[in-house]
Write a protein that holds these residues in place. Structure first.
Motif, PDB file in Angstrom:
ATOM      1  N   PRO A 122      -6.830  11.532  11.553  1.00 43.96           N
ATOM      2  CA  PRO A 122      -7.952  11.702  10.615  1.00 43.96           C
ATOM      3  C   PRO A 122      -7.924  10.730   9.437  1.00 43.96           C
ATOM      4  CG  PRO A 122      -6.928  13.831  11.106  1.00 43.96           C
ATOM      5  CD  PRO A 122      -6.098  12.765  11.772  1.00 43.96           C
ATOM      6  N   THR A 123      -6.762  10.315   8.997  1.00 47.90           N
ATOM      7  CA  THR A 123      -6.690   9.411   7.844  1.00 47.90           C
ATOM      8  C   THR A 123      -7.211   8.021   8.181  1.00 47.90           C
ATOM      9  OG1 THR A 123      -4.412   8.833   8.389  1.00 47.90           O
ATOM     10  CG2 THR A 123      -4.733  10.619   6.816  1.00 47.90           C
ATOM     11  N   LEU A 124      -7.346   7.692   9.463  1.00 48.53           N
ATOM     12  CA  LEU A 124      -7.837   6.376   9.861  1.00 48.53           C
ATOM     13  C   LEU A 124      -9.308   6.395  10.260  1.00 48.53           C
ATOM     14  CD1 LEU A 124      -4.872   5.049  12.004  1.00 48.53           C
ATOM     15  CD2 LEU A 124      -5.363   4.633   9.606  1.00 48.53           C
ATOM     16  N   ARG A 125      -9.905   7.549  10.345  1.00 47.42           N
ATOM     17  CA  ARG A 125     -11.276   7.633  10.827  1.00 47.42           C
ATOM     18  C   ARG A 125     -12.303   7.055   9.861  1.00 47.42           C
ATOM     19  NH1 ARG A 125     -10.518  13.283  13.663  1.00 47.42           N
ATOM     20  NH2 ARG A 125      -9.536  12.517  15.535  1.00 47.42           N
ATOM     21  N   GLY A 126     -11.919   6.896   8.599  1.00 49.02           N
ATOM     22  CA  GLY A 126     -12.845   6.351   7.617  1.00 49.02           C
ATOM     23  C   GLY A 126     -13.115   4.871   7.814  1.00 49.02           C
ATOM     24  N   GLY A 127     -12.339   4.206   8.605  1.00 48.36           N
ATOM     25  CA  GLY A 127     -12.525   2.775   8.831  1.00 48.36           C
ATOM     26  C   GLY A 127     -11.498   2.275   9.821  1.00 48.36           C
TER      27      GLY A 127
ATOM     28  N   ALA B 165       0.833  -1.209   0.000  1.00 47.57           N
ATOM     29  CA  ALA B 165       0.000   0.000   0.000  1.00 47.57           C
ATOM     30  C   ALA B 165       0.867   1.258   0.000  1.00 47.57           C
ATOM     31  CB  ALA B 165      -0.934  -0.011   1.204  1.00 47.57           C
ATOM     32  N   LEU B 166       1.953   1.246   0.760  1.00 44.78           N
ATOM     33  CA  LEU B 166       2.863   2.393   0.775  1.00 44.78           C
ATOM     34  C   LEU B 166       3.493   2.583  -0.600  1.00 44.78           C
ATOM     35  CD1 LEU B 166       4.300   4.659   2.363  1.00 44.78           C
ATOM     36  CD2 LEU B 166       6.068   2.968   2.932  1.00 44.78           C
ATOM     37  N   ALA B 167       3.925   1.500  -1.221  1.00 44.65           N
ATOM     38  CA  ALA B 167       4.546   1.581  -2.548  1.00 44.65           C
ATOM     39  C   ALA B 167       3.573   2.121  -3.592  1.00 44.65           C
ATOM     40  CB  ALA B 167       5.058   0.204  -2.970  1.00 44.65           C
ATOM     41  N   GLU B 168       2.289   1.852  -3.417  1.00 48.58           N
ATOM     42  CA  GLU B 168       1.280   2.315  -4.367  1.00 48.58           C
ATOM     43  C   GLU B 168       0.738   3.697  -4.051  1.00 48.58           C
ATOM     44  OE1 GLU B 168      -1.605  -0.854  -4.345  1.00 48.58           O
ATOM     45  OE2 GLU B 168      -0.276  -2.209  -5.440  1.00 48.58           O
TER      46      GLU B 168
ATOM     47  N   ASP C 276      -1.902  10.159   1.048  1.00 52.49           N
ATOM     48  CA  ASP C 276      -1.884   8.693   1.039  1.00 52.49           C
ATOM     49  C   ASP C 276      -0.656   8.168   1.787  1.00 52.49           C
ATOM     50  OD1 ASP C 276      -4.213   8.588  -0.466  1.00 52.49           O
ATOM     51  OD2 ASP C 276      -3.164   8.244  -2.370  1.00 52.49           O
ATOM     52  N   ILE C 277       0.480   8.807   1.580  1.00 52.78           N
ATOM     53  CA  ILE C 277       1.715   8.386   2.255  1.00 52.78           C
ATOM     54  C   ILE C 277       1.585   8.584   3.755  1.00 52.78           C
ATOM     55  CG2 ILE C 277       4.168   8.932   2.557  1.00 52.78           C
ATOM     56  CD1 ILE C 277       4.187   9.498  -0.528  1.00 52.78           C
ATOM     57  N   VAL C 278       1.029   9.732   4.173  1.00 56.14           N
ATOM     58  CA  VAL C 278       0.840   9.991   5.603  1.00 56.14           C
ATOM     59  C   VAL C 278      -0.134   8.967   6.190  1.00 56.14           C
ATOM     60  CG1 VAL C 278      -0.052  11.647   7.295  1.00 56.14           C
ATOM     61  CG2 VAL C 278       1.446  12.426   5.446  1.00 56.14           C
ATOM     62  N   ALA C 279      -1.194   8.648   5.456  1.00 54.08           N
ATOM     63  CA  ALA C 279      -2.157   7.654   5.938  1.00 54.08           C
ATOM     64  C   ALA C 279      -1.478   6.296   6.116  1.00 54.08           C
ATOM     65  CB  ALA C 279      -3.329   7.539   4.969  1.00 54.08           C
ATOM     66  N   GLU C 280      -0.643   5.910   5.165  1.00 53.21           N
ATOM     67  CA  GLU C 280       0.059   4.631   5.276  1.00 53.21           C
ATOM     68  C   GLU C 280       1.082   4.648   6.408  1.00 53.21           C
ATOM     69  OE1 GLU C 280      -0.738   1.733   4.116  1.00 53.21           O
ATOM     70  OE2 GLU C 280      -2.405   2.690   3.078  1.00 53.21           O
ATOM     71  N   ALA C 281       1.667   5.802   6.663  1.00 52.66           N
ATOM     72  CA  ALA C 281       2.597   5.915   7.793  1.00 52.66           C
ATOM     73  C   ALA C 281       1.868   5.648   9.104  1.00 52.66           C
ATOM     74  CB  ALA C 281       3.236   7.298   7.816  1.00 52.66           C
ATOM     75  N   TRP C 282       0.680   6.209   9.238  1.00 56.77           N
ATOM     76  CA  TRP C 282      -0.075   5.975  10.469  1.00 56.77           C
ATOM     77  C   TRP C 282      -0.607   4.550  10.521  1.00 56.77           C
ATOM     78  CZ3 TRP C 282       1.268   8.666  14.263  1.00 56.77           C
ATOM     79  CH2 TRP C 282       1.652   9.991  14.102  1.00 56.77           C
ATOM     80  N   GLN C 283      -0.941   3.964   9.381  1.00 56.06           N
ATOM     81  CA  GLN C 283      -1.332   2.550   9.363  1.00 56.06           C
ATOM     82  C   GLN C 283      -0.168   1.696   9.888  1.00 56.06           C
ATOM     83  OE1 GLN C 283      -4.059   0.778   8.626  1.00 56.06           O
ATOM     84  NE2 GLN C 283      -5.367   2.108   7.398  1.00 56.06           N
ATOM     85  N   ALA C 284       1.034   1.999   9.431  1.00 55.85           N
ATOM     86  CA  ALA C 284       2.218   1.251   9.874  1.00 55.85           C
ATOM     87  C   ALA C 284       2.439   1.417  11.368  1.00 55.85           C
ATOM     88  CB  ALA C 284       3.449   1.706   9.090  1.00 55.85           C
ATOM     89  N   GLN C 285       2.203   2.632  11.879  1.00 54.77           N
ATOM     90  CA  GLN C 285       2.391   2.875  13.304  1.00 54.77           C
ATOM     91  C   GLN C 285       1.389   2.079  14.131  1.00 54.77           C
ATOM     92  OE1 GLN C 285       4.890   4.481  14.720  1.00 54.77           O
ATOM     93  NE2 GLN C 285       4.082   3.866  16.698  1.00 54.77           N
ATOM     94  N   VAL C 286       0.148   2.045  13.691  1.00 57.22           N
ATOM     95  CA  VAL C 286      -0.871   1.274  14.405  1.00 57.22           C
ATOM     96  C   VAL C 286      -0.534  -0.215  14.352  1.00 57.22           C
ATOM     97  CG1 VAL C 286      -3.328   0.658  14.456  1.00 57.22           C
ATOM     98  CG2 VAL C 286      -2.648   3.033  14.070  1.00 57.22           C
ATOM     99  N   LEU C 287      -0.026  -0.673  13.216  1.00 59.03           N
ATOM    100  CA  LEU C 287       0.384  -2.073  13.100  1.00 59.03           C
ATOM    101  C   LEU C 287       1.543  -2.380  14.046  1.00 59.03           C
ATOM    102  CD1 LEU C 287       0.126  -4.843  11.833  1.00 59.03           C
ATOM    103  CD2 LEU C 287       1.539  -4.023   9.920  1.00 59.03           C
TER     104      LEU C 287
END
Length: 165
Positions: A69-74, A13-16, A22-33
């Motif tokens: 905010p980038t994670l609030r959608g789901g 997802a980060l590569a895409e 989108d990059i910031v959202a993926e950064a926070w996804q990685a942090q939550v993971l």
């Protein structure tokens, strides 16, 4: 879902990611993971990892990744974590993801003229760096643990130590 698979999904997802948001959202996804993997290792991982794992699980606690905010959608991708089958493999993959996140965020921070986005990137870079430090610490502990084991003749290397984790 297994940790290494979730990390691979995050790396893809980060590569895409094509936009700064989108990059910031993926950064926070990685942090939550990273937090989720840390929490899982605190409960189910080897005793040698639990201190560092607790630190990993607490990075960004408070108004941080899960409130971004980038994670609030789901729900974050990390909500699908069910197991960490191979601690070393999962931590190695997570460390690579966190490194890639840091590099991507530096690019966004350098390219933006928007002050708010710049500071979001700096905050996310700091979180990824701290999480990466914890991951490297756990990998060092695993190496020390494995060096202390007798060789496993079936594998030609240190084998699993019997007893509770």
């Amino acid at each position: 879902m297994e940790a290494e698979r979730l990390v691979a999904t995050g790396r893809q997802a980060l590569a895409e990611s094509r936009t700064a948001l989108d990059i910031v959202a993926e950064a926070w996804q990685a942090q939550v993971l990273a937090q989720a993997i840390g929490s899982h290792l605190v409960l189910c991982g080897p005793l040698e990892l639990r201190s560092e794992a607790r630190g990993l699980s607490e990075i960004g606690v408070g108004p941080g990744p899960t409130d971004h905010p980038t994670l609030r959608g789901g729900a974050p991708r990390a909500a699908q974590l069910t197991e960490v089958a191979d601690e070393r493999g999962a931590l190695t993959a997570l460390g690579a993801l966190l490194g890639e996140v840091g590099i991507a965020l530096v690019g966004v921070a350098c390219a933006t003229d928007e002050e708010g986005l710049y500071w979001q990137c700096i905050e996310a870079i700091d979180a990824a760096d701290e999480a990466g430090d914890r991951v490297r610490g756990m990998l060092r502990r695993l190496t020390v643990r494995e060096r202390g084991r007798p060789p496993d003749p079936a594998r030609g290397r240190a084998g699993p130590r019997p007893g509770p984790r």
